[in-house]
Design an enzyme around this catalytic site. Sequence first.
Site, PDB file in Angstrom:
ATOM      1  N   GLU A 263       0.779  -1.143   0.026  1.00  0.00           N
ATOM      2  CA  GLU A 263       0.130   0.143  -0.013  1.00  0.00           C
ATOM      3  C   GLU A 263       0.841   1.379  -0.076  1.00  0.00           C
ATOM      4  O   GLU A 263       0.565   2.200  -0.657  1.00  0.00           O
ATOM      5  CB  GLU A 263      -1.080  -0.022   1.259  1.00  0.00           C
ATOM      6  CG  GLU A 263      -1.822  -1.158   1.245  1.00  0.00           C
ATOM      7  CD  GLU A 263      -2.494  -1.502   0.090  1.00  0.00           C
ATOM      8  OE1 GLU A 263      -2.801  -0.427  -0.599  1.00  0.00           O
ATOM      9  OE2 GLU A 263      -3.031  -2.789  -0.373  1.00  0.00           O
ATOM     10  N   GLU A 292      -0.718  -0.536  -9.942  1.00  0.00           N
ATOM     11  CA  GLU A 292      -0.336  -1.688  -9.170  1.00  0.00           C
ATOM     12  C   GLU A 292       1.055  -2.130  -9.384  1.00  0.00           C
ATOM     13  O   GLU A 292       1.749  -2.633  -8.586  1.00  0.00           O
ATOM     14  CB  GLU A 292      -1.115  -2.975  -9.668  1.00  0.00           C
ATOM     15  CG  GLU A 292      -1.211  -4.038  -8.861  1.00  0.00           C
ATOM     16  CD  GLU A 292      -1.843  -3.800  -7.426  1.00  0.00           C
ATOM     17  OE1 GLU A 292      -1.444  -4.488  -6.692  1.00  0.00           O
ATOM     18  OE2 GLU A 292      -2.529  -2.816  -7.151  1.00  0.00           O
TER      19      GLU A 292
END
Length: 491
Positions: A263, A292
Amino acid sequence: MSDAYAALVEKHREISLIHSSSATLGWDQETNLPDKALAYRAEQIAYLSGKAYELSTNDAYSKLLTAAEDNNDNSQGSLANLREWRHSFDRSTRLSQEIVERDSKASSHAKALWIKARKQCDFSLFAPHMQKLLDLAKEKAELWGYQEETYDALLECYERGAKTRDIVTIFDQFQPAIISLASHAVAKSATNNTRKFEGSFPVAKQQELNRAVAKSIGFDFKAGRIDTTTHPFCTTLGPSDVRLTTRYYDHDFTASLFGVLHEAGHGLYEQGLPEADYGLPSGSAVSLGIHESQSLLWEAHVGRSQAFWNHWMPKAQELFPQLRDWSVEEFLKTINQANYSPIRVDADEATYDLHVLLRFDIERRLIRGELAVKDIPTAWNESFEASFNMRPKSDSEGCLQDIHWAMGGMGYFPTYTIGNLNASQLFHTATQVETISNSFKDANFKPLLDWMRLQIHSKGSAHLPQDLMVKATGETTNPSYHLKHLSNRFL
């Protein structure tokens, strides 16, 4: 800059205030909201979604957009903004405000029922909401339109410019190789004499390590924080407000640590976007496949490397005494072993993409009408057994493990593997730079972050995802770099 373009910029800054307010309410719903407050929270978020929709689709906005396009100055930033504004406007105006608000309410309720169903390991509790969201996804796709298949319209929400056939082409090249590699990696790991974690890893000490690691790779805690939730995520609530979340296991500190690294990779991207352009496409991430790539690069290529643990092992041993007789080599064997796992977010690198490929297939079958919602658990378990040679023990280990369907995120999932492939390709390119490769060996990751800031973060949405990959690496997404990375690490 034309008057119309300047007015559009101000309009989008107003819209960004609404979106960030909605995001704040969404973050609070995931982390703090009392159960009885859900119904009103759904109303609040739906109202804001409808308001933002109205401001970005009304006649006044349409006239401003046309005038700005007719009088643009052809600068890279304005061209990118106008391109994305037009794309968003054309898609948004094909939806009514009623469907936008209905979609928002459905998702708010679905997320709460997903949590309940997951806790009780019972897909049937979530199934009615899944059906409603699936029907909404199909309804929106038909309104948006598509050239080849319905899934194209949904994929476009997350990976600009991509077509399902593009993803299928990449996956068809990748899938046989990754299935074989994963099988060999699992077999080899089974012969490794790896140690297991023992004892308790107190959450407070995990939080201390996680914060130190996130700060060391460049995450700015004056512009962000870490909280606890059921499903780890990163969200941006403003130009200097990036929220990370993770979950904790008392028996394994690496789960929360790699969750934070993942994250924090998203967070670094958000903190590296041009702050002056917040709320505009030029100050926004271009796609989830690129987003991502940043999280997976920091989690896997950095966080699971020997250089990283040469530096961080002493701190881990200080916090967790049961690790004090572990060598770095023993630790790396433990965290980098390949095993078939039922849970995607807990999967190792070698088997991770098998989860994505499975869900991508199920999503396409649902959208095509080849699979009924009630049959999802059975279809999931059968496909899982075919790929992993094991069956999930419950719905929570199977089709209920991820929140994405409850979020209305049909079309989201393939971006995880696209991100994996992009991460390996970007990392390979970056480490061809001698100063980066040398500093990486010394656990100094600032030059790597600086390269990502220059090549990816600072570009915002100036280029579409595959154009950005070409500019950064010289070619479009190529699975060979990821397969080579996995082969080097596991075989």
